[in-house]
Scaffold this motif. Sequence first.
Motif, short mmCIF file in Angstrom:
data_model
loop_
_atom_site.label_atom_id
_atom_site.label_comp_id
_atom_site.label_asym_id
_atom_site.label_seq_id
_atom_site.Cartn_x
_atom_site.Cartn_y
_atom_site.Cartn_z
N ALA A 309 0.83 -1.20 0.00
CA ALA A 309 0.00 0.00 0.00
C ALA A 309 0.87 1.25 0.00
CB ALA A 309 -0.93 -0.01 1.21
N MET A 310 1.91 1.27 0.81
CA MET A 310 2.80 2.43 0.85
C MET A 310 3.45 2.66 -0.51
SD MET A 310 4.39 1.48 4.58
CE MET A 310 5.76 2.62 4.53
N ALA A 311 3.84 1.57 -1.17
CA ALA A 311 4.46 1.69 -2.50
C ALA A 311 3.51 2.32 -3.50
CB ALA A 311 4.91 0.31 -2.98
N ALA A 312 2.21 2.08 -3.32
CA ALA A 312 1.20 2.65 -4.21
C ALA A 312 0.73 4.02 -3.77
CB ALA A 312 0.01 1.69 -4.31
N GLY A 313 1.32 4.57 -2.71
CA GLY A 313 0.92 5.88 -2.23
C GLY A 313 -0.40 5.88 -1.48
N VAL A 314 -0.73 4.74 -0.84
CA VAL A 314 -1.99 4.59 -0.12
C VAL A 314 -1.71 4.54 1.38
CG1 VAL A 314 -3.98 3.08 0.27
CG2 VAL A 314 -3.09 3.41 -2.05
N PRO A 315 -2.33 5.39 2.19
CA PRO A 315 -2.10 5.33 3.64
C PRO A 315 -2.74 4.10 4.26
CG PRO A 315 -3.79 6.95 3.15
CD PRO A 315 -3.25 6.48 1.82
N VAL A 316 -2.27 3.74 5.44
CA VAL A 316 -2.64 2.48 6.09
C VAL A 316 -3.19 2.74 7.48
CG1 VAL A 316 -1.72 0.28 6.95
CG2 VAL A 316 -0.85 1.24 4.80
N VAL A 317 -4.22 1.96 7.84
CA VAL A 317 -4.65 1.85 9.23
C VAL A 317 -4.27 0.46 9.71
CG1 VAL A 317 -6.61 1.78 10.82
CG2 VAL A 317 -6.56 3.47 8.97
N ALA A 318 -3.44 0.37 10.73
CA ALA A 318 -2.93 -0.93 11.19
C ALA A 318 -2.95 -1.00 12.70
CB ALA A 318 -1.50 -1.17 10.68
N SER A 319 -2.98 -2.23 13.22
CA SER A 319 -2.95 -2.42 14.67
C SER A 319 -1.58 -2.02 15.21
CB SER A 319 -3.27 -3.87 15.03
OG SER A 319 -2.47 -4.77 14.28
N GLY A 320 -1.58 -1.42 16.37
CA GLY A 320 -0.35 -0.85 16.92
C GLY A 320 0.48 -1.83 17.72
N HIS A 321 0.74 -3.01 17.15
CA HIS A 321 1.65 -3.95 17.81
C HIS A 321 2.33 -4.80 16.73
CE1 HIS A 321 -1.74 -7.22 18.36
NE2 HIS A 321 -1.64 -6.80 17.13
N GLY A 322 3.20 -5.74 17.19
CA GLY A 322 3.96 -6.53 16.24
C GLY A 322 4.88 -5.62 15.43
N ALA A 323 5.03 -5.93 14.15
CA ALA A 323 5.93 -5.17 13.29
C ALA A 323 5.31 -3.88 12.79
CB ALA A 323 6.34 -6.03 12.10
N PHE A 324 4.00 -3.72 12.91
CA PHE A 324 3.35 -2.58 12.26
C PHE A 324 3.87 -1.22 12.71
CE2 PHE A 324 -0.68 -5.22 11.15
CZ PHE A 324 -0.02 -5.75 10.05
N PRO A 325 4.19 -1.00 14.01
CA PRO A 325 4.74 0.30 14.36
C PRO A 325 6.09 0.60 13.70
CG PRO A 325 3.83 -0.75 16.30
CD PRO A 325 3.82 -1.79 15.21
N GLU A 326 6.81 -0.44 13.25
CA GLU A 326 8.04 -0.21 12.48
C GLU A 326 7.74 0.26 11.07
OE1 GLU A 326 11.04 -3.42 12.48
OE2 GLU A 326 9.98 -4.17 14.23
#
Length: 400
Positions: A309-326
Motif C-alpha cells: 500500500a505504501m508503495a502505491a501511495g496509499v495510507p494504512v490503518v494498522a494495529s499498533g503492535h507486532g511489526a506494524f509500528p516499524e
Amino acid sequence: MRVVVVHNRYRSEHPSGEDRVVDQETALLASAGHDVELFERRSDDIAAMPLPRKAAVPLLVPWNPVARRELAALLRARRPDVVHIHSTFPLLSPSVVAACADAGVPAVATLHNYQAVCAPGTFYRDGRICTDCADAGPLPAVRHGCYRGSPLATLPLAVSLVANRRRNDTGIARFFCISAAQRLLLVQAGMPADRLAVKHNFVPEPGRRRDGAGEHILYIGRLTEEKGVRLLMAAWDLLHARGGTGLPLVVAGSGPLETEVVAWARGRGDVRFLGLRDRDGCAELTARAAALVAPSEWLEGFGLVVVEAMAAGVPVVASGHGAFPELVDDGVTGLLHRPGDAESLAACVRRIVADLRDNARMGTAGRARYEQDFDPAAGLRALLAGYRAAIAAPASCEPV
C-alpha cells in the motif's frame, strides 16, 4: 555470488506471503547477475501421493533423510557460496541444515514467522496472543492442539522443535528476522541474539500508484481471526451505525472465516466481498483505495500488504503492535489503532478518510518511506550483506 535457495512451497489454495517473498528475492538476485538455484518441495504434491506415503508425511516433519542426501549432493556438485533456507515444513525438514554442514556450505535462514519457537508459528491461541511455548517449550502447543486444532497434528512440529533446536541455533550462520519486533520476541525465547539480524522484506515497484482520493477502504488477506477480520467487521458495523464513511469496504481474500464474511456482507451496500484475487488484481484494488486496513490481532512479523500500500501511495490503518509500528509512522504514513479495539479501529478509519489533504499527505509520505527502506535496491543490499556476513563467519554445526 552462487546461491541455492531452499523452500517448501505452501498449498496453492492458500496463497502465501512466504512464497511471494521467495519468488521476489530469487528474481531480484538473478536480475542482478547472481547464480541462483532452487531446491524445492511443494505441499500440493502431498494430495497425489499414494496413501502409505501420504500417511508417512508427519514422520518426515522432524527429519527427512532423503531431502538431506539430495540437497548435500546438489551442494557438492554446484559448490554455492551460501544456502538460503526459507520454509522447510512439511516435506524438507531441518535435515537441510545438516546437508549444508555435510557439504561445508554456510547457511542463512529467513524466519518468516515464529515457528522456530512456536509450533503453529503465530504466538496466537484461543483469540489471544500466547507465548507459552517460548517460556516452556512446545508441550503447551501439543496439549492445546495449536496446529489445526489437533494434538496429534501438532506433535510432529513439537518433536521437531525439541530435536532440532541446537542444530538450528548452531548450524545456521545467520537468521534473517523480518522485523525488529520479531527479533526481540525470538531473543526473549532463547534464540542466539548474535545470529539474529533484521532484514525487512522488500516489495517490487507496483506499476500502479494511486491517482486521486481513492474509491474504497480495502482489506486484503487471509480471512482468519488472527488477521483481525472479526474485529474489522465489528468496527465497520460501528461506522455504519454512525452514518458510514461515504466509501464502501472491499474485502479480498479467502480462509476459514469466508462463509461468515460472505453472510455478513450479503445485501449490504457498504461492503463488497470479492474473494481471492491474483497479484495483479490486488495491485489494482490497492491503487484504487483511499486506505488499506490491517487490523491483525496476532503479532505480525512483517506485513507485505502494508508496504505494498505504501508503495502505491496509499495510507494504512494498522494495529499498533507486532511489526506494524516499524512500518507505519503513526500520523505520518498512516494511523495505528489500539490492538483488539473496534472503537479505536473505527475512529482511525473515519479519520483517515475524513480529510482528503491529510490523506494525500500520508500517502505521499508512505511512498517516500517505501523508496527509502523497502524497494528492490534496499532489498538487494540487505540480502547480499547478510550473505557476506554468513560466509565470513560460518556456523559451527558438525555433520551428524
